[in-house]
Design a protein around this motif. Sequence first.
Motif, PDB file in Angstrom:
ATOM      1  N   MET A   1      17.487  31.413  30.143  1.00  0.00           N
ATOM      2  CA  MET A   1      17.139  31.563  28.729  1.00  0.00           C
ATOM      3  C   MET A   1      15.791  30.914  28.469  1.00  0.00           C
ATOM      4  N   GLN A   2      14.883  31.618  27.807  1.00  0.00           N
ATOM      5  CA  GLN A   2      13.554  31.116  27.525  1.00  0.00           C
ATOM      6  C   GLN A   2      13.466  30.639  26.082  1.00  0.00           C
ATOM      7  N   TYR A   3      12.770  29.533  25.869  1.00  0.00           N
ATOM      8  CA  TYR A   3      12.605  28.975  24.541  1.00  0.00           C
ATOM      9  C   TYR A   3      11.123  28.873  24.200  1.00  0.00           C
ATOM     10  N   GLU A   4      10.813  29.084  22.960  1.00  0.00           N
ATOM     11  CA  GLU A   4       9.470  28.845  22.453  1.00  0.00           C
ATOM     12  C   GLU A   4       9.543  27.694  21.474  1.00  0.00           C
ATOM     13  N   PHE A   5       8.616  26.737  21.624  1.00  0.00           N
ATOM     14  CA  PHE A   5       8.620  25.564  20.757  1.00  0.00           C
ATOM     15  C   PHE A   5       7.313  25.500  20.003  1.00  0.00           C
ATOM     16  N   ARG A   6       7.375  25.545  18.696  1.00  0.00           N
ATOM     17  CA  ARG A   6       6.176  25.504  17.872  1.00  0.00           C
ATOM     18  C   ARG A   6       5.979  24.099  17.328  1.00  0.00           C
ATOM     19  N   ASN A   7       4.776  23.580  17.493  1.00  0.00           N
ATOM     20  CA  ASN A   7       4.456  22.235  17.045  1.00  0.00           C
ATOM     21  C   ASN A   7       4.395  22.188  15.520  1.00  0.00           C
ATOM     22  N   LEU A   8       5.242  21.367  14.905  1.00  0.00           N
ATOM     23  CA  LEU A   8       5.298  21.275  13.448  1.00  0.00           C
ATOM     24  C   LEU A   8       4.674  20.000  12.920  1.00  0.00           C
ATOM     25  N   ASP A   9       3.903  19.309  13.774  1.00  0.00           N
ATOM     26  CA  ASP A   9       3.269  18.076  13.330  1.00  0.00           C
ATOM     27  C   ASP A   9       2.222  18.372  12.264  1.00  0.00           C
ATOM     28  N   PRO A  10       1.964  17.418  11.333  1.00  0.00           N
ATOM     29  CA  PRO A  10       0.991  17.647  10.265  1.00  0.00           C
ATOM     30  C   PRO A  10      -0.417  17.917  10.775  1.00  0.00           C
ATOM     31  N   VAL A  11      -0.750  17.375  11.940  1.00  0.00           N
ATOM     32  CA  VAL A  11      -2.109  17.540  12.467  1.00  0.00           C
ATOM     33  C   VAL A  11      -2.136  18.594  13.569  1.00  0.00           C
ATOM     34  N   GLU A  12      -1.293  19.598  13.437  1.00  0.00           N
ATOM     35  CA  GLU A  12      -1.172  20.631  14.462  1.00  0.00           C
ATOM     36  C   GLU A  12      -2.515  21.298  14.746  1.00  0.00           C
ATOM     37  N   ASP A  13      -2.796  21.479  16.028  1.00  0.00           N
ATOM     38  CA  ASP A  13      -3.990  22.193  16.459  1.00  0.00           C
ATOM     39  C   ASP A  13      -3.644  23.676  16.535  1.00  0.00           C
ATOM     40  N   ASN A  14      -4.061  24.430  15.536  1.00  0.00           N
ATOM     41  CA  ASN A  14      -3.705  25.838  15.477  1.00  0.00           C
ATOM     42  C   ASN A  14      -4.412  26.671  16.535  1.00  0.00           C
ATOM     43  N   THR A  15      -5.387  26.101  17.222  1.00  0.00           N
ATOM     44  CA  THR A  15      -6.101  26.853  18.243  1.00  0.00           C
ATOM     45  C   THR A  15      -5.308  26.916  19.539  1.00  0.00           C
ATOM     46  N   ASN A  16      -4.339  26.034  19.709  1.00  0.00           N
ATOM     47  CA  ASN A  16      -3.541  26.045  20.925  1.00  0.00           C
ATOM     48  C   ASN A  16      -2.153  25.514  20.612  1.00  0.00           C
ATOM     49  N   LEU A  17      -1.229  26.419  20.345  1.00  0.00           N
ATOM     50  CA  LEU A  17       0.122  26.016  19.970  1.00  0.00           C
ATOM     51  C   LEU A  17       0.955  25.597  21.167  1.00  0.00           C
ATOM     52  N   ASN A  18       0.394  25.670  22.371  1.00  0.00           N
ATOM     53  CA  ASN A  18       1.129  25.269  23.568  1.00  0.00           C
ATOM     54  C   ASN A  18       0.858  23.827  23.962  1.00  0.00           C
ATOM     55  N   ILE A  19       0.019  23.126  23.210  1.00  0.00           N
ATOM     56  CA  ILE A  19      -0.273  21.724  23.485  1.00  0.00           C
ATOM     57  C   ILE A  19       0.162  20.895  22.290  1.00  0.00           C
ATOM     58  N   ALA A  20       0.962  19.861  22.529  1.00  0.00           N
ATOM     59  CA  ALA A  20       1.451  19.009  21.456  1.00  0.00           C
ATOM     60  C   ALA A  20       0.308  18.208  20.851  1.00  0.00           C
ATOM     61  N   SER A  21       0.432  17.883  19.581  1.00  0.00           N
ATOM     62  CA  SER A  21      -0.569  17.044  18.928  1.00  0.00           C
ATOM     63  C   SER A  21      -0.154  15.583  18.894  1.00  0.00           C
ATOM     64  N   GLU A  22       1.119  15.302  19.200  1.00  0.00           N
ATOM     65  CA  GLU A  22       1.607  13.929  19.193  1.00  0.00           C
ATOM     66  C   GLU A  22       2.126  13.561  20.581  1.00  0.00           C
ATOM     67  N   GLY A  23       1.873  12.301  20.963  1.00  0.00           N
ATOM     68  CA  GLY A  23       2.333  11.815  22.255  1.00  0.00           C
ATOM     69  C   GLY A  23       1.732  10.454  22.545  1.00  0.00           C
ATOM     70  N   PHE A  24       1.665  10.085  23.815  1.00  0.00           N
ATOM     71  CA  PHE A  24       1.055   8.812  24.189  1.00  0.00           C
ATOM     72  C   PHE A  24       0.234   8.986  25.454  1.00  0.00           C
ATOM     73  N   ILE A  25      -0.681   8.049  25.663  1.00  0.00           N
ATOM     74  CA  ILE A  25      -1.513   8.011  26.865  1.00  0.00           C
ATOM     75  C   ILE A  25      -1.339   6.641  27.499  1.00  0.00           C
ATOM     76  N   PHE A  26      -0.946   6.632  28.760  1.00  0.00           N
ATOM     77  CA  PHE A  26      -0.780   5.367  29.480  1.00  0.00           C
ATOM     78  C   PHE A  26      -1.511   5.454  30.799  1.00  0.00           C
ATOM     79  N   ASN A  27      -2.437   4.537  30.992  1.00  0.00           N
ATOM     80  CA  ASN A  27      -3.238   4.487  32.221  1.00  0.00           C
ATOM     81  C   ASN A  27      -3.859   5.847  32.534  1.00  0.00           C
ATOM     82  N   GLY A  28      -4.290   6.553  31.489  1.00  0.00           N
ATOM     83  CA  GLY A  28      -4.946   7.839  31.668  1.00  0.00           C
ATOM     84  C   GLY A  28      -4.019   9.041  31.690  1.00  0.00           C
ATOM     85  N   TYR A  29      -2.707   8.831  31.770  1.00  0.00           N
ATOM     86  CA  TYR A  29      -1.750   9.948  31.768  1.00  0.00           C
ATOM     87  C   TYR A  29      -1.427  10.318  30.334  1.00  0.00           C
TER      88      TYR A  29
END
Length: 253
Positions: A1-29
């Motif tokens: 089964m395939q799922y599509e997940f649309r980013n609903l964050d307030p600062v959503e980047d509408n140019t690329n809906l396949n990349i999240a706008s929220e997350g964290f960066i640790f040691n460059g990751y």
Amino acid sequence: MQYEFRNLDPVEDNTNLNIASEGFIFNGYDTRLNGWWLIERNAPLPEEQEITEQVPYMQGEWDFSMFNGERFFKNRSITYKIVAFGRRYRNRSALENDLKRELTRVGESTLKDTHDPCYYWRGKCKSIEIEDDEDKHVLTATIEFNCYPFAFTNHVEGSDIWDDVDFDHWIWQDVEFDVNGSRNVTIQNIGSRPVISTFEVTGTIKVQGGAGEVEVNQSTGPITEYVMDMGSNRFTLTGNGRIKFVFTREELL
């Protein structure tokens, strides 16, 4: 089964809906650039280092936890739950291995959180728990970081880099002064605790303030430490040259 997940964050980047706008960066990751979506963040206040004494026949207790008007805290735990959608088993396995490898191969490092883009934490990855849902092709990771209790501003005070200004909690002020004789200046520390300042100096300048008196020049300024109290710090600067107070605020977020 395939799922599509649309980013609903307030600062959503509408140019690329396949990349999240929220997350964290640790040691460059960066979780956003590696296929992860942040679904939960938990950052409770750190536990205080309490020192209390009970006296016989006295109601309540004495609290000696504060020293010089400052509260002291233990390290804090920051936990994230991230998910990756629509991946086959081998892809999920590779993603899990990469996550563990990147987050655990170092000790203490910089942790940046998109929730507080003007600040960063210092800590290390304490644990990673993985849940793999084969039916839905969803990989879930719960990551806990053990961090210093206070967050640091991205740049030293006075930098005022536009993209790193927290307009809800900020002050625009001079931290660099020309001195020709004697002058009085005031610097604000609007952070959550006293911090250490060093100096960038041309010439020779004497600094008199609440933490005492030091004389600094180009060689000694960067290695001379001076306590910057919370609130207003008033100084008398004497000598000839230019001096910059170099300090980073620490915030209890």
